[in-house]
Design an enzyme around this catalytic site. Structure first.
Site, PDB file in Angstrom:
ATOM      1  N   HIS A 132     -59.245   1.442  27.445  1.00  7.74           N
ATOM      2  CA  HIS A 132     -59.217   1.554  25.992  1.00  7.74           C
ATOM      3  C   HIS A 132     -58.813   2.928  25.518  1.00  7.74           C
ATOM      4  O   HIS A 132     -57.975   3.097  24.661  1.00  7.74           O
ATOM      5  CB  HIS A 132     -60.623   1.255  25.435  1.00  7.74           C
TER       6      HIS A 132
ATOM      7  N   ARG B 127     -42.018 -13.364  14.936  1.00  9.46           N
ATOM      8  CA  ARG B 127     -42.589 -14.478  15.698  1.00  9.46           C
ATOM      9  C   ARG B 127     -43.782 -15.019  14.922  1.00  9.46           C
ATOM     10  O   ARG B 127     -44.638 -14.240  14.503  1.00  9.46           O
ATOM     11  CB  ARG B 127     -43.076 -13.991  17.061  1.00  9.46           C
TER      12      ARG B 127
ATOM     13  N   ARG C 122     -38.825 -16.711  12.547  1.00 16.52           N
ATOM     14  CA  ARG C 122     -38.544 -17.758  13.528  1.00 16.52           C
ATOM     15  C   ARG C 122     -39.614 -18.832  13.445  1.00 16.52           C
ATOM     16  O   ARG C 122     -40.807 -18.525  13.439  1.00 16.52           O
ATOM     17  CB  ARG C 122     -38.533 -17.164  14.943  1.00 16.52           C
TER      18      ARG C 122
ATOM     19  N   GLU D  59     -30.519 -18.898  23.111  1.00 17.22           N
ATOM     20  CA  GLU D  59     -31.336 -18.434  24.230  1.00 17.22           C
ATOM     21  C   GLU D  59     -31.331 -19.431  25.381  1.00 17.22           C
ATOM     22  O   GLU D  59     -32.102 -19.314  26.319  1.00 17.22           O
ATOM     23  CB  GLU D  59     -32.776 -18.164  23.764  1.00 17.22           C
TER      24      GLU D  59
ATOM     25  N   ASN E 186     -33.992 -12.572  26.840  1.00 20.09           N
ATOM     26  CA  ASN E 186     -34.999 -12.819  27.879  1.00 20.09           C
ATOM     27  C   ASN E 186     -34.928 -14.254  28.380  1.00 20.09           C
ATOM     28  O   ASN E 186     -34.817 -14.505  29.577  1.00 20.09           O
ATOM     29  CB  ASN E 186     -36.403 -12.519  27.351  1.00 20.09           C
ATOM     30  N   ASP E 187     -34.957 -15.207  27.436  1.00 19.54           N
ATOM     31  CA  ASP E 187     -34.866 -16.601  27.848  1.00 19.54           C
ATOM     32  C   ASP E 187     -33.456 -16.952  28.318  1.00 19.54           C
ATOM     33  O   ASP E 187     -33.289 -17.709  29.265  1.00 19.54           O
ATOM     34  CB  ASP E 187     -35.287 -17.536  26.703  1.00 19.54           C
TER      35      ASP E 187
ATOM     36  N   ARG F 140     -38.829 -14.768  36.011  1.00 17.95           N
ATOM     37  CA  ARG F 140     -38.939 -13.379  36.456  1.00 17.95           C
ATOM     38  C   ARG F 140     -40.350 -13.024  36.895  1.00 17.95           C
ATOM     39  O   ARG F 140     -40.579 -11.996  37.514  1.00 17.95           O
ATOM     40  CB  ARG F 140     -38.465 -12.416  35.385  1.00 17.95           C
TER      41      ARG F 140
ATOM     42  N   CYS G 186     -32.036 -10.152  19.940  1.00 18.99           N
ATOM     43  CA  CYS G 186     -33.430  -9.772  19.747  1.00 18.99           C
ATOM     44  C   CYS G 186     -34.188  -9.717  21.069  1.00 18.99           C
ATOM     45  O   CYS G 186     -35.401  -9.569  21.079  1.00 18.99           O
ATOM     46  CB  CYS G 186     -34.120 -10.715  18.767  1.00 18.99           C
TER      47      CYS G 186
END
Lengths: 87, 564
Positions: free
Chosen positions: B182, B289, B325, B424, B447-448, B458, B495
């Protein structure tokens, strides 16, 4: 006394936030609320107890309420656990 | 030289301020008036709670959440109940408290998961706080640290860090802790150089010693010789200079060296993050998101709840673009009330737009909420995981239906709201020419796209080596998508993580990307990087890169971006 068998559904089990939120919600009921897990009983109004129980996602527990408003407490507790504390 | 783990980057140089653990020792006594002792304990609980609440209200969001956890521990009915029982049996408050806290510390320390083990530190923190109150000890105030202090401590507790005055503390050295603790997170938020897990720091460092700590390498130098001191002063200057250099790009438009303008926006996951985007000089939001709204709930969020969240982000951004999105969930996410079944292959399963087009009630609610929010800013809608044109058509049709409903109800929305899609999947990239005719914009989710194109997870160590956006196949997917968008004259953004990768910048400029959407802290660095490229030079790099038969990786491009 009323009780219900449940399975913990949220990924990290009773970590700090869910334990505090759950215990806080149970504290509002006058009855005793405890969780039976792995042969032990844990006070469900105590975040420390809940965390110490190390319940994980998939853990099978029995929720027990005993005293005034035991049905209401059981319903509220079951809903929170089944919903995975909204996580 | 001492060595630990660098947990918060930067160079700290200053005078050591040792936060010794004060002796919380006491002589246990037998109590003759338990009722008075219980009262003394209850007063201590109240006082400790008050301290924690004071810290909570003065602290940042993260610290406040941790303090809230501490308060729930201080008030734990089991803990206080058991302590009072012990006191009732004649034990003094201090030893009763210690006995119960130590029990939980040992339970948590023995747990088999990291998260529970970390709770031991919280209980220790709470115990120390309550013991100090009971013993009437004034804590050494970190808040009183003079300017240029390097805090040296055994364990940096969240309540300590909540007291830190950023302008006075040049660095932090702790004997325990790691990158994920933390207090390490909090040190990064405060931008204070910090090194943790430094064995024997309190033994080797004397109060007032000159100390250097390197929050990146984890090096700690005590009483440095002149050459070392000069070396680190230079290092610190470089670090500060680089930060200042980036600051020069604040408030400036994003333009390449030959004057082409780009849109540089941010990815966010919560309405409040819109403020972070603005703070970091993002020109808007390229990806909002919406999953958080659904994941923090016990039932589907209502239209009004969603509307409030979208409107909040829109109002923060004012006229800057906000691309929302629609729900991107599947069997890999835990949203119990949605009734998503566990699937053998959730990434190829019932998720995102596929789910929304089946459970239309949920989708309609979200679309109505977004449309209503569009009256308050520059809002667009984006559909995830598109693989065929029918999905775009069905989604757009629903948007039109919702517009009709709102019109009939006399509720305001943006009549010209743009509706775009995520590219994607390999399928979407291959038919980008078709999709570009039916979408108002594209956003490439690298990423996708990389995962689906390379058929590679991955997270799976055996195949992760295949996962790279620099693979010729993925680069061709990206180039094709951008070219198809350009042909139809629609904007095309990116993105995924690749948007911020300096190696990708020349390629994306050459291909014709119009919008970069990145995490807020990457904005200034990317703007500086874009400013260093001309179209001509970017084309040269892209031509060479696309000739490659294997993975693209030009050291000189990386070197130019990182300044070596």
């Amino acid at each position: 006394m009323v009780s219900k068998a449940l399975v913990i559904t949220n990924a990290q089990g009773f970590h700090m936030r869910p334990a505090s939120v759950f215990a806080g919600a149970m504290a509002k009921f006058p009855c005793k609320v405890f969780i039976k897990f792995n042969g032990n009983e844990y006070n469900a109004k105590s975040p420390l107890n809940l965390m110490a129980a190390c319940m994980k996602c998939g853990s099978e527990i029995e929720l027990v309420c005993d005293g005034d408003q035991e049905n209401e407490a059981l319903a509220a507790a079951a809903e929170m656990i089944q919903n995975g504390f909204g996580e | 030289m001492l060595k630990g783990t660098g947990v918060s980057a930067g160079i700290g140089i200053g005078k050591a301020l040792l936060i010794e653990e004060h002796s919380l020792e006491y002589t246990p006594v037998t109590i003759t008036e338990p009722q008075a002792e219980i009262q003394r304990f209850r007063d201590a609980v109240a006082a400790t709670k008050k301290q924690a609440e004071a810290l909570r209200s003065s602290a940042g969001e993260k610290e406040a959440e941790i303090m809230l956890g501490h308060i729930s521990l201080i008030e734990d009915p089991f803990l206080t109940g058991e302590i009072e029982k012990l006191i009732g049996g004649g034990q003094c408050a201090e030893s009763s408290l210690e006995q119960m806290c130590d029990m939980f510390i040992s339970i948590f320390s023995a747990a088999d998961d990291d998260l529970t083990r970390q709770r031991a530190a919280d209980v220790r923190d709470v115990k120390a706080g309550m013991l100090s109150v009971l013993l009437g000890i004034d804590e050494v105030k970190i808040s009183d640290a003079p300017e240029g202090s390097i805090i040296v401590v055994k364990e940096l507790t969240p309540s300590m860090i909540a007291e830190i005055k950023k302008e006075n503390v040049a660095g932090i050295i702790a004997e325990t802790g790691s990158t994920t603790s933390h207090s390490a997170i909090l040190a990064r938020v405060l931008e204070i150089p910090a090194v943790m897990s430094v064995d024997g720091a309190l033994m080797s460092i004397m109060g007032g010693d000159t100390v250097i700590c390197d929050g990146k390498t984890g090096e700690v130098i005590v009483s440095p010789v002149e050459s070392e001191l000069n070396e680190y002063i230079a290092k610190r200057e470089r670090f500060v200079k680089e930060k200042a250099e980036l600051e020069q790009y604040r408030g400036k438009p994003t333009v390449s060296a030959d004057g082409t303008k780009y849109e540089l926006v941010c990815n966010i996951g919560k309405p409040d993050d819109a403020a972070k985007a603005v703070e970091n000089d993002g020109e808007g939001v390229g990806l909002f998101r919406t999953e958080f709204l659904f994941m923090d709930k016990t039932s589907v969020p209502t239209e009004d709840e969603q509307f409030d969240a979208y409107k909040k982000a829109a109002l923060i951004l004012k006229d800057r673009p906000l691309i929302i999105r629609t729900l991107d969930i599947g069997g890999d996410k835990e949203i119990p009330y949605l009734g998503l079944e566990k699937e053998d292959n959730p990434f190829m399963g019932f998720r995102a737009i596929r789910y929304c087009l089946k459970y239309r009630g949920l989708f309609r609610t979200q679309l109505r909420a977004i449309l209503r929010a569009s009256a308050y800013g520059n809002v667009s809608i984006m559909f995830p995981l598109i693989t065929c044109v029918e999905e775009v058509r069905a989604g757009r049709l629903l948007v039109e239906e919702m517009k009709d409903e709102l019109r009939e109800e006399g509720i305001a929305f943006d009549e010209n709201i743009k509706v775009g899609i995520m590219v994607e999947t390999a399928a979407a990239a291959v038919i980008a020419d078709v999709l570009a005719k039916e979408s108002d914009f594209f956003s490439i989710g690298t990423n996708d796209l990389t995962g689906y194109t390379m058929a590679c997870d991955r997270g799976n160590g055996n195949v992760a080596y295949l996962y790279s956006v620099m693979q010729p196949s993925v680069l061709r997917m990206i180039r094709r998508t951008i070219e198809c968008a350009a042909k139809e004259g629609i904007p095309v953004g990116m993105c995924g993580e690749a948007a911020a990768d300096p190696l990708m910048t020349p390629l994306l400029i050459s291909f014709g990307l119009t919008e970069f959407s990145v995490s807020a802290p990457s904005v200034l660095r990317l703007r500086k990087n874009i400013a260093s490229w001309t179209k001509e030079r970017a084309d040269e790099v892209a031509t060479e890169a696309m000739k490659l038969e294997t993975r693209y990786y030009f050291l000189e491009v990386r070197g130019a971006a990182e300044g070596f």
